[in-house]
Write an enzyme that holds these catalytic residues in place. Structure first.
Site, short mmCIF file in Angstrom:
data_model
loop_
_atom_site.label_atom_id
_atom_site.label_comp_id
_atom_site.label_asym_id
_atom_site.label_seq_id
_atom_site.Cartn_x
_atom_site.Cartn_y
_atom_site.Cartn_z
N ASP A 289 38.42 35.03 44.23
CA ASP A 289 38.28 34.67 42.82
C ASP A 289 39.48 34.00 42.15
O ASP A 289 39.32 33.44 41.07
CB ASP A 289 37.86 35.92 42.02
CG ASP A 289 37.16 35.58 40.71
OD1 ASP A 289 36.64 34.45 40.62
OD2 ASP A 289 37.14 36.41 39.80
N ASP A 426 30.43 40.49 41.77
CA ASP A 426 31.27 41.33 40.92
C ASP A 426 30.64 42.71 40.71
O ASP A 426 29.47 42.82 40.36
CB ASP A 426 31.42 40.67 39.54
CG ASP A 426 32.20 39.36 39.62
OD1 ASP A 426 32.63 39.00 40.74
OD2 ASP A 426 32.38 38.72 38.57
ZN LIG Z 1 37.75 38.35 39.58
#
Ligand SMILES: [Zn+2]
Length: 1150
Positions: A289, A426
């Site tokens: 990420d 996530d």
């Molecule tokens: Zn993240």
């Protein structure tokens, strides 16, 4: 007369040593056997060897000539001062400027020619893939690729795997941000703990299941809350390979704004935690990420003994290019690496995202149907409108075929027949049903696929390391070794765009207040670690450890973890929700306060003349800190030291690992002040008014500025006595230009203030090195003239404003989407300028409605005097969708090339690319950026990470703050509207290049000069002033503390001296980690009379005798994060570092 004689003798001795060393160097060049090896029998090569040798001789001669002339200068200075005025008592010249006499001590600076070779390069191997070249050559078109929008159709034949099965590893993972939409604690309570709690039974149910976790911060918190039985179960899952902890850092750090000190620190914190609690050492890196990838990470992971790594957020055009050329997997090598020792195997994910729709293959519409959390009836669905179907006996053949088609297509993008398929998103797997849905359905698919030999596929759950291991095995190499046929790449992956012209270059500046606070905390953490370790070692040496506040160790641990947490890719990036930002801010401030306590406690012990009198009383601290912050979002305020009838003492801490001469400014309540050194020698001081605004003086507060020479990492004492020393108290003069503004100006009997009501013409400030011209209208820089040059250098600064677009896509926390080129900042009213001139510094403050810019010139020899100190106090809270930039226009012929640092660790050359939109040409600047031509280099050093570019020839431009009213559609759901008053600090250094050449300038690597490195360290590690808390009439004797017996070589940086944790988490062990970095530097910049005393040593450091009064009892070289011993403990205390290398040593100090 006696002194003069000593000086002459001393000078003569130094001269003799220099001449002798010249002889030795020449002798060595002639007899060095290694230099004969390449001679061969061919006349031509003999000639070239001879030529080389002559060149080397010439170089050596020149070097020695310079050294000798330095010595001569120093001796002259010494002799001149023997009968002259006392040291450093400045005087006014007839033309009104201040002169500080040369110091009565020689400054010595010498670099051996061997240490210059590294930056000249030549020995480095060329890599197939050079990112600088790749981005210059790529068209960056955005052609529609069909189902894989940013790619292309992938053809294959089902027979492609007939000879070798496709081996598929599906890697279940959950990406847990330690703060973003919710705070760290809220995420933990509401989501993360449930994920980890259900992980244990769900993995235990079937030994074929796997899971990957990355964030140790969350894992450690969960660990505190689970019982011994569950802990044992987790250890078993880790031990049998079902659960992999990847990377093992405290967080998955941002790679753009983070500094390498903090990157390493959070990696050590995570690894140390894992070793102690799980007994595991991470093998593979996982960074799905972070918004762009830095080449510092592969270096740090490689030195931590990891053998593979994965990255994801890379520009879509680069991904497409690498997919088309089978280059998504490569050995990632440092640009400066001469011998491939920094290589690490890297896997780049090919598609748009790390979520399930973008990981099974090129078609998200298909892949989404294999995210079984999105089964109908659940809370989330597939935006491509085709929902997943649970796998049954009746549909398994059809479903498996559909999935295998994606696997096969994805596999065609890679060189091996092993395929990695991440399965997560996530905060996934927070409910038992989700575990069941994913694991049951996938197992059915695997069972079916594996039962059909004609499909030539073998699919299973795996971890990232399972995947890498299989790949290594298939390619027949040991983990970490370059598999045959795979390319080597060097460079980095900034700047990132995920689609269209949506460049993630805004976050390089977003929330600069916290980017600055981060670095302040970092400097305090480093200072506290070093002083705590030294104090502890000295108490051990004196048997006084039981009197020392060992509880400070928990404060250090908390601070490490809070700084680590802030390196998270939604924290230092400025991309979290407002409430989360406050949570981070509170943590940073709390740790800042704690670290000040650790520092003052250590300094207290170390400066006591008689350790027998040491007594620690938590209720009456001996020392205090010189500044305080009232709230997490407030700027620091300096404490006023009260001088009444008796003297006060101030301890000065120099966190720099080199001796320094810096001006220390204190606030006191009286102008009647005598400042004495520790030995009682009276010192000259510059007395200035303390201003609350452009024109208002704060009554009864005075600024005293003293030049102080401070030992490396040491503590010195200043005495403040009441009374007046008219000869040495030198008031600054002040000139205020009102530009027609109707403002009343404070009057003061000590500081005559000259007020200029109307406009003013340009004016200059000067010191021994340069004359700096300012615009009389704007108060901003115009030009610089060096004392030894006739030519003036243009150095024009201006403030600019960027707006954002009127279309639907607007700038936000992540994205920079300007509405065109920047426009000049036009203030409503002309600025008020205040010019202060004094013996030790002069400054110009320009007061605008939205900023106050201070340009200060120190009148000191050495590092402080060689650059301009610039600080911009910015407040744009009344702006709407505006970004404020500072641009420096020079006459340097930079021709589209500029240089920015990566994590303060290395320099990456950049090219301005016309084919890309303006915002694509911005890069992160955590420590510095420079432009150069064959004559000059201009370096902007920064004390906080900000976005930087060079949009035109001779320009450097930095974004200071951004206020954006809307979200930019990357999940945050907010704009950036919580701007603070922010102080951005810089040092601007203009250097003359002596050996520039085009060939070298075209190389993919570059290095700062040693002066630039030192300037950066001066800026980032300011002197800390610690006033003795209460008046001490006839109190304990304080003595300065010099921890180092000899100075470190100029290029060796003591990154940390970090006391390790004892068995009991709350206590320090007797072991310390010493982390050293040998900096790479460019000798091709002038380095005369730099005023500091150090030399280089070809990377050699004698550790055994480095710490004064302490023994180094044991020395074990280790991997970066101490998990692996490198070689056996050595009896020799002499160590050696290659250029650019960071090395960790485990040692006993006492
Ligand atoms: Zn993240």
């Amino acid at each position: 007369m006696k002194l003069k004689k000593q000086v002459t003798v001393c000078g003569a001795a130094i001269f003799c040593v220099a001449v002798f060393s010249l002889y030795l160097m020449l002798d060595r060049v002639q007899h060095d056997p290694t230099r004969h090896q390449n001679g061969g029998n061919f006349p031509r090569s003999q000639i070239s060897v001879l030529q080389n040798r002559i060149e080397q001789l010439e170089q050596l001669l020149e070097e020695n000539h310079e050294i000798i002339s330095h010595i001569k200068d120093s001796v002259l200075e010494l002799t001149a001062n023997a009968d002259g005025p006392p040291a450093l008592l400045p005087y006014h010249t007839p033309n009104g400027s201040w002169v500080v006499p040369p110091e009565p001590r020689p400054s010595f600076f010498s670099i051996s020619p061997q240490d210059c070779q590294f930056a000249l390069g030549g020995q480095g191997q060329k890599t197939e893939l050079q990112m600088l070249t790749v981005s210059e050559e790529l068209p960056f078109d955005n052609v529609d690729g069909g189902v894989w929008k940013q790619g292309f159709d992938i053809p294959y034949s089902p027979h492609d795997w007939d000879s070798e099965n496709l081996q598929v590893f599906v890697v279940p993972h959950s990406h847990n941000d330690p703060g973003w939409i919710k705070t760290f604690d809220k995420y933990y309570t509401e989501q993360t703990q449930h994920i980890l709690n259900s992980m244990v039974p769900k993995l235990q149910e079937d030994p074929r299941r796997r899971f990957l976790w990355a964030e140790v911060s969350f894992f450690a918190k969960w660990w505190e809350n689970i019982n011994a039985q569950k802990r044992a179960a987790v250890r078993r899952l880790v031990g049998n390979g079902q659960l992999e902890i990847a990377t093992g850092g405290w967080v998955m750090p941002d790679e753009a704004n983070s500094h390498y000190f903090a990157l390493i620190d959070q990696l050590i914190e995570g690894h140390q935690w894992l070793e102690k609690n799980l007994g595991v050492t991470p093998r593979s890196g996982w960074a799905v990420d972070p918004f762009g990838h830095s080449s510092t990470m592969p270096y740090l992971l490689r030195r931590s003994n990891l053998t593979g790594m994965l990255i994801q957020r890379v520009h879509y055009a680069v991904k497409k290019h690498f997919a088309a050329t089978h280059s998504l997997e490569f050995m990632w090598r440092q640009t400066w690496d001469p011998d491939a020792s920094t290589d690490i195997f890297c896997h780049m994910m090919p598609f748009y995202s790390y979520d399930v729709p973008h990981t099974c293959g090129p078609d998200p519409k298909i892949c989404c149907q294999f995210d079984f959390k999105r089964l109908p009836g659940g809370r989330i669905n597939c935006p491509w409108k085709v929902p997943p179907r649970a796998i049954t006996e009746t549909n398994v053949a059809e479903r498996a075929a559909l999935l295998l088609d994606q696997y096969r297509k994805k596999s065609k993008l890679f060189r091996s027949n092993v395929l990695l398929v991440p399965l997560g998103d996530d905060f996934r797997y927070d409910k038992p049903q989700e575990w069941d849905a994913q694991f049951f359905n996938y197992q059915r698919l695997f069972d079916f696929l594996n039962s059909q030999p004609d499909l030539h596929v073998q699919a299973q759950f795996g971890t990232l390391s399972d995947y890498f291991d299989a790949l290594y095995k298939k390619t027949g190499v040991e983990p970490g070794v370059q598999p045959p046929g795979f390319p080597v790449l060097s460079g980095d992956f900034f700047s990132y765009a995920d689609r269209e012209d949506h460049y993630w270059t805004g976050y390089y500046t977003s929330r600069p207040f916290y980017k600055s606070l981060d670095r302040v905390l970092e400097a305090h953490l480093r200072g506290a670690e070093i002083l705590f370790s030294l104090a502890l070692a000295h108490t051990r040496h004196s048997g006084l450890t039981n009197q020392y506040p060992l509880s400070d160790y928990t404060l250090l641990t908390d601070a490490r973890r809070n700084l680590g947490l802030f390196q998270h890719h939604d924290a230092i990036t400025g991309t979290a929700k407002e409430a989360v930002v406050v949570d981070y801010g509170v943590r940073l401030l709390r740790s800042l306060v704690s670290l000040k306590q650790v520092i003052t406690n250590a300094a207290h012990y170390l400066v006591l003349g008689d350790k027998g009198t040491y007594q620690f009383d938590p209720n009456t601290p001996f020392l205090s800190m010189d500044d305080t912050r009232l709230t997490q979002d407030a700027l620091p305020e300096q404490t006023v030291i009260r001088i009444d009838s008796s003297p006060r003492f101030v301890v000065l801490f120099n966190p720099l690992d080199q001796e320094r001469l810096s001006v220390v400014s204190l606030l006191i309540n009286s102008p009647r002040i005598r400042v004495l050194s520790e030995e009682g020698q009276p010192l000259a001081v510059q007395l200035s008014a303390h201003w609350s605004s452009a024109t208002d003086i704060v009554p009864d507060v005075y600024q005293v500025s003293v030049p102080a020479r401070l030992p490396a990492l040491g503590l010195s004492i200043l005495q403040l006595h009441p009374g007046l020393d008219g000869r040495r108290t030198l008031p600054s003069s002040v000139r205020i230009h009102l530009h027609g503004r109707q403002l009343s100006v404070s009057k003061h009997e000590i500081f005559p203030v000259r007020v200029d009501e109307a406009g003013s013409s340009d004016f200059a400030l000067s010191n021994r090195y340069m004359q700096v011209w300012f615009s009389g209208q704007t108060g901003l820089l115009k030009s610089v003239k060096r004392a030894d040059e006739a030519q003036e250098h243009r150095l024009n600064t201006e403030f600019l404003i960027y707006g954002t677009r009127t279309s639907k896509d607007k700038s936000g926390a992540y994205l920079f989407l300007p509405d065109g080129e920047a426009k000049p900042y036009v203030p409503k009213e002309p600025p008020v300028l205040r010019v202060t001139e004094g013996p030790f510094f002069s400054e110009v403050v320009a007061y605008y409605q939205h900023m106050q810019q201070v340009v200060r010139l120190y009148n000191l020899p050495g590092v402080e005097g060689l650059s301009l100190d610039i600080s911009s106090l910015v407040d744009i809270r009344d702006h709407v969708n505006k970004e404020l930039a500072l641009r420096i226009q020079t006459d340097i012929e930079s021709e589209g090339t500029f240089f920015t640092d990566l994590n303060g660790f290395q320099i990456q050359p950049r090219r301005y690319l016309k084919k890309l939109p303006l915002q694509a040409n911005f890069y992160p600047m955590p420590a510095m950026a420079y432009i150069q031509d064959s004559q000059s280099r201009l370096t902007l050093h920064t004390a906080q990470a900000l976005g930087v570019s060079s949009l035109n020839n001779g320009q450097l431009e930095v974004i200071l703050d951004r206020r954006l009213m809307q979200d930019d559609n990357r999940g945050l759901g907010q704009g950036l509207k919580d701007n603070k008053r922010t102080c951005n600090r810089f040092r601007l250094l203009l250097e003359r290049r002596t050996t520039a050449n085009k060939v070298q300038d075209g190389r993919p690597t570059s290095f700062p000069s040693l002066l630039s490195h030192l300037t950066s360290m001066h800026l980032n590690t300011p002197v800390m002033a610690l006033p003795v808390a209460r008046e001490q009439p006839g109190g304990p004797t304080l003595r300065s503390f010099q921890p180092l017996a000899s100075s470190l070589p100029c290029d060796i940086h003591l990154l940390n001296l970090r006391t390790l944790q004892a068995e009991d988490d709350k206590l320090p062990s007797s072991e310390t980690a010493l982390i050293l970095h040998r900096k790479g530097f460019d000798c091709g910049l002038e380095a005369k009379n730099l005023g500091f005393n150090c030399t280089t040593s070809q990377g050699k450091v004698a550790l055994g005798s480095l710490f004064q009064g302490l023994n180094v009892g044991f020395l074990q070289p280790t991997s970066l994060t101490l998990l692996y011993a490198l070689g056996s403990p050595s009896n020799s205390m002499d160590i050696h570092l290659e250029p650019m290398e960071i090395s960790t040593f485990r040692l006993h100090l006492g």
